[in-house]
Design a protein around this motif. Structure first.
Motif, PDB file in Angstrom:
ATOM      1  N   SER A 165       0.005 -52.027  33.206  1.00 48.94           N
ATOM      2  CA  SER A 165       0.370 -52.289  31.805  1.00 48.94           C
ATOM      3  C   SER A 165       0.524 -51.019  30.976  1.00 48.94           C
ATOM      4  O   SER A 165       0.840 -51.094  29.788  1.00 48.94           O
ATOM      5  CB  SER A 165      -0.688 -53.186  31.162  1.00 48.94           C
ATOM      6  OG  SER A 165      -1.963 -52.540  31.145  1.00 48.94           O
ATOM      7  N   HIS A 166       0.251 -49.856  31.580  1.00 47.18           N
ATOM      8  CA  HIS A 166       0.333 -48.578  30.863  1.00 47.18           C
ATOM      9  C   HIS A 166      -0.594 -48.573  29.634  1.00 47.18           C
ATOM     10  O   HIS A 166      -0.221 -48.117  28.561  1.00 47.18           O
ATOM     11  CB  HIS A 166       1.780 -48.284  30.417  1.00 47.18           C
ATOM     12  CG  HIS A 166       2.774 -48.369  31.514  1.00 47.18           C
ATOM     13  ND1 HIS A 166       2.880 -47.411  32.496  1.00 47.18           N
ATOM     14  CD2 HIS A 166       3.698 -49.333  31.809  1.00 47.18           C
ATOM     15  CE1 HIS A 166       3.841 -47.753  33.341  1.00 47.18           C
ATOM     16  NE2 HIS A 166       4.342 -48.917  32.953  1.00 47.18           N
ATOM     17  N   SER A 167      -1.811 -49.082  29.844  1.00 47.00           N
ATOM     18  CA  SER A 167      -2.774 -49.202  28.745  1.00 47.00           C
ATOM     19  C   SER A 167      -3.883 -48.156  28.891  1.00 47.00           C
ATOM     20  O   SER A 167      -4.694 -48.226  29.824  1.00 47.00           O
ATOM     21  CB  SER A 167      -3.385 -50.601  28.709  1.00 47.00           C
ATOM     22  OG  SER A 167      -4.430 -50.673  27.770  1.00 47.00           O
ATOM     23  N   TYR A 202       1.393 -45.937  21.110  1.00 51.23           N
ATOM     24  CA  TYR A 202       1.048 -46.738  22.273  1.00 51.23           C
ATOM     25  C   TYR A 202       2.301 -47.425  22.823  1.00 51.23           C
ATOM     26  O   TYR A 202       3.126 -47.925  22.066  1.00 51.23           O
ATOM     27  CB  TYR A 202       0.011 -47.810  21.913  1.00 51.23           C
ATOM     28  CG  TYR A 202      -1.358 -47.254  21.619  1.00 51.23           C
ATOM     29  CD1 TYR A 202      -2.327 -47.183  22.608  1.00 51.23           C
ATOM     30  CD2 TYR A 202      -1.679 -46.807  20.336  1.00 51.23           C
ATOM     31  CE1 TYR A 202      -3.594 -46.681  22.343  1.00 51.23           C
ATOM     32  CE2 TYR A 202      -2.930 -46.299  20.063  1.00 51.23           C
ATOM     33  CZ  TYR A 202      -3.894 -46.237  21.074  1.00 51.23           C
ATOM     34  OH  TYR A 202      -5.138 -45.736  20.802  1.00 51.23           O
ATOM     35  N   HIS A 203       2.391 -47.464  24.159  1.00 49.91           N
ATOM     36  CA  HIS A 203       3.469 -48.177  24.835  1.00 49.91           C
ATOM     37  C   HIS A 203       2.826 -48.970  25.968  1.00 49.91           C
ATOM     38  O   HIS A 203       2.632 -48.467  27.068  1.00 49.91           O
ATOM     39  CB  HIS A 203       4.514 -47.199  25.393  1.00 49.91           C
ATOM     40  CG  HIS A 203       5.100 -46.302  24.342  1.00 49.91           C
ATOM     41  ND1 HIS A 203       6.062 -46.728  23.444  1.00 49.91           N
ATOM     42  CD2 HIS A 203       4.840 -45.006  24.040  1.00 49.91           C
ATOM     43  CE1 HIS A 203       6.381 -45.735  22.626  1.00 49.91           C
ATOM     44  NE2 HIS A 203       5.658 -44.679  22.971  1.00 49.91           N
ATOM     45  N   LEU A 204       2.474 -50.214  25.685  1.00 50.16           N
ATOM     46  CA  LEU A 204       1.769 -50.992  26.688  1.00 50.16           C
ATOM     47  C   LEU A 204       2.323 -52.408  26.759  1.00 50.16           C
ATOM     48  O   LEU A 204       3.031 -52.867  25.878  1.00 50.16           O
ATOM     49  CB  LEU A 204       0.267 -51.030  26.399  1.00 50.16           C
ATOM     50  CG  LEU A 204      -0.221 -51.544  25.031  1.00 50.16           C
ATOM     51  CD1 LEU A 204      -0.283 -53.053  24.985  1.00 50.16           C
ATOM     52  CD2 LEU A 204      -1.584 -50.951  24.700  1.00 50.16           C
ATOM     53  N   GLN A 205       1.925 -53.096  27.858  1.00 51.74           N
ATOM     54  CA  GLN A 205       2.265 -54.500  28.047  1.00 51.74           C
ATOM     55  C   GLN A 205       1.016 -55.315  27.709  1.00 51.74           C
ATOM     56  O   GLN A 205       0.062 -55.349  28.490  1.00 51.74           O
ATOM     57  CB  GLN A 205       2.705 -54.747  29.486  1.00 51.74           C
ATOM     58  CG  GLN A 205       3.942 -53.949  29.892  1.00 51.74           C
ATOM     59  CD  GLN A 205       4.288 -54.152  31.347  1.00 51.74           C
ATOM     60  OE1 GLN A 205       3.804 -55.080  31.991  1.00 51.74           O
ATOM     61  NE2 GLN A 205       5.139 -53.271  31.866  1.00 51.74           N
ATOM     62  N   PRO A 206       0.976 -55.947  26.548  1.00 51.78           N
ATOM     63  CA  PRO A 206      -0.260 -56.557  26.065  1.00 51.78           C
ATOM     64  C   PRO A 206      -0.767 -57.721  26.901  1.00 51.78           C
ATOM     65  O   PRO A 206      -1.978 -57.942  26.971  1.00 51.78           O
ATOM     66  CB  PRO A 206       0.095 -57.008  24.646  1.00 51.78           C
ATOM     67  CG  PRO A 206       1.578 -57.142  24.645  1.00 51.78           C
ATOM     68  CD  PRO A 206       2.085 -56.104  25.580  1.00 51.78           C
ATOM     69  N   ILE A 253      -5.369 -59.884  29.337  1.00 49.34           N
ATOM     70  CA  ILE A 253      -6.019 -60.807  30.267  1.00 49.34           C
ATOM     71  C   ILE A 253      -7.115 -60.097  31.057  1.00 49.34           C
ATOM     72  O   ILE A 253      -8.217 -60.627  31.242  1.00 49.34           O
ATOM     73  CB  ILE A 253      -4.970 -61.422  31.215  1.00 49.34           C
ATOM     74  CG1 ILE A 253      -4.052 -62.366  30.428  1.00 49.34           C
ATOM     75  CG2 ILE A 253      -5.649 -62.177  32.358  1.00 49.34           C
ATOM     76  CD1 ILE A 253      -2.892 -62.900  31.239  1.00 49.34           C
ATOM     77  N   ALA A 254      -6.845 -58.875  31.524  1.00 49.51           N
ATOM     78  CA  ALA A 254      -7.841 -58.124  32.290  1.00 49.51           C
ATOM     79  C   ALA A 254      -9.070 -57.831  31.442  1.00 49.51           C
ATOM     80  O   ALA A 254     -10.221 -57.977  31.900  1.00 49.51           O
ATOM     81  CB  ALA A 254      -7.227 -56.823  32.807  1.00 49.51           C
ATOM     82  N   ALA A 255      -8.859 -57.416  30.193  1.00 47.82           N
ATOM     83  CA  ALA A 255      -9.986 -57.119  29.312  1.00 47.82           C
ATOM     84  C   ALA A 255     -10.766 -58.382  28.961  1.00 47.82           C
ATOM     85  O   ALA A 255     -11.996 -58.363  28.857  1.00 47.82           O
ATOM     86  CB  ALA A 255      -9.486 -56.445  28.038  1.00 47.82           C
ATOM     87  N   LEU A 256     -10.060 -59.510  28.806  1.00 45.97           N
ATOM     88  CA  LEU A 256     -10.729 -60.779  28.500  1.00 45.97           C
ATOM     89  C   LEU A 256     -11.579 -61.245  29.675  1.00 45.97           C
ATOM     90  O   LEU A 256     -12.702 -61.740  29.484  1.00 45.97           O
ATOM     91  CB  LEU A 256      -9.680 -61.841  28.161  1.00 45.97           C
ATOM     92  CG  LEU A 256     -10.216 -63.167  27.601  1.00 45.97           C
ATOM     93  CD1 LEU A 256     -10.970 -62.929  26.301  1.00 45.97           C
ATOM     94  CD2 LEU A 256      -9.068 -64.150  27.384  1.00 45.97           C
ATOM     95  N   ILE A 257     -11.067 -61.091  30.884  1.00 43.87           N
ATOM     96  CA  ILE A 257     -11.853 -61.430  32.080  1.00 43.87           C
ATOM     97  C   ILE A 257     -13.109 -60.573  32.141  1.00 43.87           C
ATOM     98  O   ILE A 257     -14.215 -61.064  32.413  1.00 43.87           O
ATOM     99  CB  ILE A 257     -10.997 -61.252  33.350  1.00 43.87           C
ATOM    100  CG1 ILE A 257      -9.901 -62.318  33.409  1.00 43.87           C
ATOM    101  CG2 ILE A 257     -11.866 -61.318  34.603  1.00 43.87           C
ATOM    102  CD1 ILE A 257      -8.918 -62.114  34.548  1.00 43.87           C
ATOM    103  N   SER A 258     -12.956 -59.278  31.876  1.00 44.04           N
ATOM    104  CA  SER A 258     -14.097 -58.368  31.893  1.00 44.04           C
ATOM    105  C   SER A 258     -15.148 -58.786  30.877  1.00 44.04           C
ATOM    106  O   SER A 258     -16.344 -58.832  31.178  1.00 44.04           O
ATOM    107  CB  SER A 258     -13.627 -56.939  31.598  1.00 44.04           C
ATOM    108  OG  SER A 258     -14.730 -56.061  31.522  1.00 44.04           O
TER     109      SER A 258
END
Length: 324
Positions: free
Chosen positions: A47-49, A141-145, A150-155
């Motif tokens: 996601s380039h985050s 910032y240039h990211l795919q939210p 979703i990854a951060a929410l799972i964490s």
């Protein structure tokens, strides 16, 4: 006079059993942190985050702090060895580890918990520094939210479940290492939740300042938690004890009919164990058998009423009493 060997062996067995349970539970923390790091780091690449990658490495640091806690628990729970962290132990102590040596081992739990608190302070300082730079320089910032969010929410969800388990076991075992792990897990869950909000704010609303402000507030919270852990463990290591609780101990012991007066009382911690040393004045005609019985009565009273692991008693002759 000290607590009998049988009583000490009972206390030691119970404490070591709980330490080993806590040690085994912390392996769950290591596995969880490692899995979350791999998931978030991979998602951050897709996601380039950068903020998600920062959260991933924050979880990686959780493995380090948990390893410190596990090292302290491992050393504290050992009961048969020829050295104490590389320092030789007398042969007689190797054959049957006495209370003083084993109590010294229990302090390693406090020592490594203190170190884990220091690690939290260092991590918080780094977060505050980077957040301050973000607020000042306003990076783009240039990211795919979707993927990052979703990854951060799972964490966040997994860490909240882990925090609940840590908190429950910490209360059940009354273990400072698990308490520190629970606090660390809670702050990491908050970090992931803030990461979710940051990704939504930056990716969808284009509010770049949210990242810096949220990270700054979170860093301050982690700093406060780490300082509290460091402070509490430092006080335990220098044998500080709540004077009001010591006063309650004095009042309880003074109510025993054989005690004429309390000359000295000091309470302190060995790991999670509360130890009390007390000197009292008694009738100089009191026999050794009566003093021994008084010691047993005092130990039972202090354990049942306050959860004190051991009450070390010293007696001195007071005023002689006569019976008519």
């Amino acid at each position: 006079m000290n607590q009998s060997a049988n009583d000490w062996n009972r206390v030691q067995h119970a404490v070591v059993h709980d330490l080993r349970l806590a040690y085994g539970h912390l392996w769950e923390n290591v596995a969880t942190y490692l899995g979350l790091f791999l998931v978030e780091d991979l998602a951050a690449t897709w996601s380039h985050s950068q903020v998600l990658r920062a959260d991933a490495f924050n979880n990686l640091s959780g493995i380090f702090s948990t390893s410190l806690l596990m090292t302290g628990l491992y050393i504290a729970s050992k009961t048969r060895d020829d050295d104490l962290w590389g320092a030789p132990i007398a042969v007689t102590e190797q054959e049957h580890v006495g209370p003083r040596t084993q109590q010294s081992r229990f302090r390693f739990e406090t020592l490594y918990t203190l170190t884990a608190g220091l690690v939290m302070v260092i991590i918080a300082a780094d977060i505050i520094y980077k957040a301050s730079r973000t607020l000042i320089w306003h990076p783009s910032y240039h990211l795919q939210p979707n993927t990052a969010g979703i990854a951060a929410l799972i964490s966040s969800g997994v860490l909240l479940l882990l925090w609940r388990a840590n908190h429950r076991w910490a209360q059940r075992l009354q273990n400072t290492a698990l308490t520190a792990a629970a606090q660390d897990t809670y702050t990491d869950a908050l970090t992931s939740l803030v990461t979710v909000l940051t990704i939504l704010g930056v990716g969808w609303l284009h509010w770049a300042w949210i990242d810096g402000l949220a990270s700054l507030l979170l860093g301050i919270y982690i700093l406060y938690t780490g300082i509290q852990i460091f402070r509490n463990c430092s006080l335990k290591l220098v044998d500080y004890f709540d004077p009001q609780l010591e006063q309650q101990y004095c009042q309880t012991i003074a109510q025993l009919p054989q005690v004429q007066r309390i000359i000295f009382l000091k309470a302190y911690y060995d790991g999670n164990l509360v130890m009390v040393s007390v000197t009292i004045a008694v009738d100089p005609q009191m026999t050794a058998a009566t003093i021994y019985q008084l010691t047993q009565t005092m130990n039972t009273l202090m354990t049942q009423k306050y959860g004190v692991a051991e009450t070390a008693l010293m007696v001195m002759p007071g005023t002689e009493t006569t019976t008519g």
